[in-house]
Scaffold this motif. Structure first.
Motif, mmCIF file in Angstrom:
data_model
loop_
_atom_site.group_PDB
_atom_site.id
_atom_site.type_symbol
_atom_site.label_atom_id
_atom_site.label_comp_id
_atom_site.label_asym_id
_atom_site.label_seq_id
_atom_site.Cartn_x
_atom_site.Cartn_y
_atom_site.Cartn_z
ATOM 1 N N HIS A 164 0.842 -1.199 0.000
ATOM 2 C CA HIS A 164 0.000 0.000 0.000
ATOM 3 C C HIS A 164 0.880 1.253 0.000
ATOM 4 O O HIS A 164 1.027 1.934 1.009
ATOM 5 C CB HIS A 164 -0.936 -0.026 1.214
ATOM 6 N N HIS A 167 1.486 4.741 -2.353
ATOM 7 C CA HIS A 167 0.976 5.541 -3.478
ATOM 8 C C HIS A 167 2.105 6.398 -4.040
ATOM 9 O O HIS A 167 2.395 7.480 -3.526
ATOM 10 C CB HIS A 167 -0.176 6.423 -3.010
ATOM 11 N N ASP A 179 -0.121 2.790 3.331
ATOM 12 C CA ASP A 179 -0.644 4.039 2.746
ATOM 13 C C ASP A 179 0.455 5.103 2.707
ATOM 14 O O ASP A 179 0.203 6.288 2.969
ATOM 15 C CB ASP A 179 -1.865 4.557 3.520
#
Ligand SMILES: [Zn+2]
Length: 450
Positions: A65, A67, A321
């Motif tokens: 995860h 980005h 994230d």
């Protein structure tokens, strides 16, 4: 020519223990032998021998995860609007290298802007730059009121957003076909809505079950796995019913969804780092300061639900994230493992297996990595302390002795960069509202006096 890598202690990922005095032999990027040094093939004269002494060797870590196109964003507009996608791609390459330098030899990027991560992945695979192995989705597919439809309707979801707005199943299927043509490794959908269901008082899902079934069905027909973003109970259950391969967050998973996850072998990836960092690090001057109690509450309410899923036998992936200003690249990936131990009752070995063995299954080339075994790529992390004794040692880059990708030691150049020039292009003018009443409460200056 082969490379013989001697390890004081070796964690292959195939069991929960580490073996002493082991040797890995690498030929053509792949492991050709792994076992006790005493029984290893004798190095030929031309072979290279690297002795890591007492160091601990594990498969290269994986974060599913990250980005890469967000650029350590300060807010959603920062992700979507201000930097041209070409700049985001250049910036993403540096982000990918920082992830690698933290001991992460592979990552998955769920929700990109433009074709940024596809370009970074292909440039690394072509040998243009040093970087981790990358699998990525395209933009995350969202309907009206879905997670990525956060701008007002008169603005819509911009072309340069992390999300793509679909107004029908037909549009969703067209988007999936386009993404697959453009080379994505998997599909990402936003199953959470942004509204509270008036009947239940809970976060609602944004697709109907029939829509989700059709979307997931088309992705699978084209040979792509599906990751769903689903924090709320409804979206989690819908995602499970539709047969998504991985559900991100799932903090409010219920018994019905747990049963389906077990039956369909669906994996969960809660992603604590964003929430816990958000609660623990956010300062009073940050806009998100007011959201920090909500982040804490979601973790506290979510952990018992996730523990139930774990105890039932649902498998977990590990992701952080990374890419926001609260989770910058290369900084907090291994902190997630600490949360798995502290909050979820994983042993350090189980946490290490989740982030290597389990995470590899989400990647396009996952069958080639994730464990140290004959035939797989020799992607390795070498540290001079024992993470099975204390998983937190993986967070300190000073403990990293070496990182190997395909049996070659990787050296990532240390970047010193100006954070103000890589993100936050938005106009940040005033945070407060200076009414006459407010001005009486804050310190002011006087031009006349200066
Ligand atoms: Zn995310």
């Amino acid at each position: 020519m082969a490379t013989h890598i001697r390890c004081g202690s070796l964690f292959t990922g195939k069991s929960t223990s580490a073996e002493k005095d082991q040797t890995i032999v690498v030929e053509d990027e792949r492991v050709s032998f792994v076992g006790p040094t005493a029984t290893a093939p004798r190095p030929a004269a031309a072979d290279k021998v690297i002795d890591h002494g007492a160091a601990f060797v594990s498969p290269g870590l994986i974060d599913v995860h990250v980005h890469l196109s967000y650029g350590n964003a300060h807010n959603e507009e920062d992700i979507d609007l201000y930097a041209p996608v070409e700049f985001r791609a250049v910036r993403a390459m540096m982000g990918a290298q920082q992830v690698l330098a933290a001991g992460y030899t592979a990552l998955a990027d769920p929700a990109i802007t433009g074709r940024v991560t596809i370009a970074v992945r292909d440039a690394i695979n072509a040998g243009l730059y040093v970087g981790p192995r990358i699998s990525c989705s395209g933009r995350q597919i969202t309907p009206r009121q879905g997670l990525a439809d956060y701008y007002p309707t008169w603005i819509g979801v911009p072309e340069t957003s992390v999300g793509v707005l679909v107004r029908s199943v037909t549009e969703a299927i067209e988007e999936i076909r386009t993404e697959v043509k453009d080379g994505v490794d998997f599909i990402k959908i936003a199953a959470d809505g942004v509204y509270i269901n008036p009947q239940t008082g809970e976060l609602g899902g944004c697709f109907s079950q029939g829509e989700l079934d059709a979307i997931v069905g088309e992705a699978h027909r084209l040979g792509r796995k599906v990751i769903s973003h689903a924090r709320g109970k409804e979206a989690t259950l819908q995602s499970a019913r539709a047969g998504c391969d991985v559900i991100f967050h799932a903090f409010y998973i219920d018994d019905a969804a747990i049963d389906i996850c077990l039956a369909k072998n669906i994996m969960l990836c809660p992603t604590f780092a964003l929430m816990v960092n958000g609660y623990e690090f956010t300062q009073a001057t940050d806009g998100n300061y007011r959201a920090r109690d909500m982040m804490k509450r979601i973790v506290e309410e979510g952990v018992p639900n996730l523990l139930k899923a774990k105890q039932a036998g649902v498998k977990f992936l590990v992701g952080t994230d990374s890419g926001f200003a609260i989770t910058p690249y290369g900084e907090w990936h291994a902190r997630e493992l600490e949360f798995y131990v502290k909050l979820m009752g994983f042993t350090p070995a189980e946490a290490l297996q989740a982030t290597t063995v389990n995470n590899a299954t989400m990647l396009r080339d996952g069958a080639d990595i994730g464990t140290i075994e004959v035939g797989r790529f020799a992607d390795l992390l070498v540290v001079d302390k024992d993470p099975l004794a204390d998983i937190r040692i993986l967070q300190d880059k000073k403990n990293i002795v070496a990182i190997y990708k395909g049996g070659a030691a990787v050296k990532v150049p240390k970047h010193v960069f100006n954070p103000a020039k890589v993100s936050k292009f938005s106009y940040d003018m005033w945070r407060d509202m200076y009414t006459q009443e407010r001005v009486k409460q804050v310190p002011t200056r006087s031009i006349a006096a200066e």
